[in-house]
Design a protein around this motif. Structure first.
Motif, PDB file in Angstrom:
ATOM      1  N   GLU A  75       0.837  -1.210   0.000  1.00 44.86           N
ATOM      2  CA  GLU A  75       0.000   0.000   0.000  1.00 44.86           C
ATOM      3  C   GLU A  75       0.869   1.257   0.000  1.00 44.86           C
ATOM      4  O   GLU A  75       0.568   2.234  -0.701  1.00 44.86           O
ATOM      5  N   VAL A  76       1.932   1.246   0.790  1.00 44.84           N
ATOM      6  CA  VAL A  76       2.819   2.407   0.820  1.00 44.84           C
ATOM      7  C   VAL A  76       3.460   2.615  -0.538  1.00 44.84           C
ATOM      8  O   VAL A  76       3.543   3.739  -1.060  1.00 44.84           O
ATOM      9  N   ARG A  78       2.326   1.695  -3.462  1.00 44.75           N
ATOM     10  CA  ARG A  78       1.304   2.136  -4.415  1.00 44.75           C
ATOM     11  C   ARG A  78       0.974   3.617  -4.211  1.00 44.75           C
ATOM     12  O   ARG A  78       0.853   4.393  -5.171  1.00 44.75           O
ATOM     13  N   ASN A  79       0.824   4.021  -2.954  1.00 46.66           N
ATOM     14  CA  ASN A  79       0.482   5.414  -2.672  1.00 46.66           C
ATOM     15  C   ASN A  79       1.638   6.350  -3.022  1.00 46.66           C
ATOM     16  O   ASN A  79       1.419   7.513  -3.406  1.00 46.66           O
ATOM     17  N   GLN A  80       2.882   5.870  -2.883  1.00 47.16           N
ATOM     18  CA  GLN A  80       4.027   6.691  -3.267  1.00 47.16           C
ATOM     19  C   GLN A  80       3.994   6.967  -4.781  1.00 47.16           C
ATOM     20  O   GLN A  80       4.274   8.101  -5.227  1.00 47.16           O
ATOM     21  N   LEU A  82       1.308   6.950  -6.715  1.00 44.89           N
ATOM     22  CA  LEU A  82       0.191   7.852  -6.995  1.00 44.89           C
ATOM     23  C   LEU A  82       0.502   9.280  -6.580  1.00 44.89           C
ATOM     24  O   LEU A  82       0.083  10.248  -7.223  1.00 44.89           O
ATOM     25  N   ALA A  83       1.234   9.415  -5.445  1.00 38.96           N
ATOM     26  CA  ALA A  83       1.561  10.754  -4.964  1.00 38.96           C
ATOM     27  C   ALA A  83       2.494  11.478  -5.920  1.00 38.96           C
ATOM     28  O   ALA A  83       2.410  12.712  -6.083  1.00 38.96           O
ATOM     29  N   VAL A  88      -3.119  11.201  -5.553  1.00 37.12           N
ATOM     30  CA  VAL A  88      -3.579  10.859  -4.213  1.00 37.12           C
ATOM     31  C   VAL A  88      -3.133  11.962  -3.255  1.00 37.12           C
ATOM     32  O   VAL A  88      -2.094  12.607  -3.468  1.00 37.12           O
ATOM     33  N   GLN A  92      -3.050  10.655   2.691  1.00 37.24           N
ATOM     34  CA  GLN A  92      -3.351   9.236   2.489  1.00 37.24           C
ATOM     35  C   GLN A  92      -2.062   8.418   2.484  1.00 37.24           C
ATOM     36  O   GLN A  92      -2.012   7.311   3.020  1.00 37.24           O
ATOM     37  N   LEU A  93      -1.005   8.972   1.904  1.00 37.85           N
ATOM     38  CA  LEU A  93       0.303   8.307   1.939  1.00 37.85           C
ATOM     39  C   LEU A  93       0.834   8.253   3.375  1.00 37.85           C
ATOM     40  O   LEU A  93       1.360   7.206   3.811  1.00 37.85           O
ATOM     41  N   ALA A  96      -0.929   5.517   5.277  1.00 41.05           N
ATOM     42  CA  ALA A  96      -0.451   4.181   4.916  1.00 41.05           C
ATOM     43  C   ALA A  96       0.882   3.886   5.599  1.00 41.05           C
ATOM     44  O   ALA A  96       1.121   2.770   6.088  1.00 41.05           O
TER      45      ALA A  96
END
Length: 298
Positions: A75-76, A78-80, A82-83, A88, A92-93, A96
């Protein structure tokens, strides 16, 4: 010189109480009074069923946390990604990452708890030194014991000691005795070699004597405590004399010797000895000089 005979009784070199480190139900007692602790070094075993169940539950929780940490790591990542593309929100990052940190710390706590449970399970085995003999047993299978409760006592009979209380003068005489130093065991009808094992540097304030332990230098059978031992110690006594028993006259609760020249001399009898097949008495008598000829009883 005068001879003093000391009596002491054999005792084990050391004694050790056996204590429960945790509370629980006694599942097995491996040794009874008089038996030796086996090669496994175990005296008793407590029931560890609930601790084992807690350990299994802990291991299940650790497996769950490892799976969760692996998911949080993805998850981290993926969010990195997207960021970086502004797809995102930054919080949200951060959330996570915080979830990953929390689960990682929870896993560390679970690992510490696992070590604690394993240590508790190990302590359900009540240990005692290998080869020591059980001299006290206070528990039976099925009995509940508390942590810190005394379960029994073991002792080391591989080395037997004789305990004496000596004055400084007597201790000096003991140390000055020529080797080999021996003690007589009347019940066994034999003499054994002994040696000074330890001397207490303190002094008993009541008796003003020094505690001295002698060690038996050879094994005996039975190798146990409570056997009587006798040790003869020679001490200087310039005020006493040895006279033939036949030279001491007795009457009206008094004792005296009659020199061949002069008046009778009253004596106080201190003890008796047998020298070269003849009976002698150790006496204290002012005016009795060494070598003085004495009359003997008919």
């Amino acid at each position: 010189m005068r001879i003093i005979e000391f009596t002491a009784f054999t005792r084990p070199r050391a004694r050790l109480p056996v204590v429960a480190e945790i509370g629980g139900r006694v599942e097995e007692v491996q040794d009874d009074i008089g038996e030796s602790i086996g090669a496994d070094g175990q005296f008793a075993r407590l029931d560890a069923t609930f601790l084992q169940l807690e350990l299994e539950d802990n291991q299940v929780e650790q497996a769950r946390l490892r799976d969760q940490i692996a998911f949080d790591g993805r998850e981290v990542t993926r969010n990195q990604a997207l960021a970086r593309n502004k797809n995102v929100a930054a919080n949200q990052l951060d959330q996570a990452r915080q979830t990953l940190r929390n689960n990682t710390q929870a896993l560390h706590r679970a690992e510490v708890q696992e070590r604690v449970l394993k240590e508790k399970i190990a302590r359900t085995q009540v240990p005692a030194p290998v080869g020591w003999q059980v001299i006290e047993r206070r528990i039976e299978p099925g009995q509940w014991v508390s942590d810190g409760e005394r379960l029994g006592e073991v002792a080391d009979f591989s080395t037997l000691l004789l305990s004496l209380a000596l004055t400084p003068e007597q201790l000096s005489a003991l140390r000055a005795m020529p080797a080999p130093l021996t003690a007589k065991l009347p019940e066994l009808g034999r003499e054994v070699l002994v040696a000074i094992y330890r001397v207490n540097p303190a002094i008993d304030e009541d008796t003003r004597k020094i505690a001295v332990d002698l060690r038996l230098q050879e094994a005996i059978k039975p190798q146990r405590g409570g056997l009587r031992a006798q040790l003869r110690l020679a001490l200087p006594d310039p005020d006493s004399r040895l006279v033939p028993a036949a030279a001491v006259q007795r009457g009206f609760e008094e004792n005296w010797v009659q020199p061949r020249e002069g008046e009778a001399i009253g004596v106080t009898i201190l003890g008796s000895e047998r020298i070269d097949g003849e009976d002698w008495l150790r006496v204290r008598a002012p005016g009795l000089a060494p070598g003085m000829p004495l009359s003997r009883r008919e």
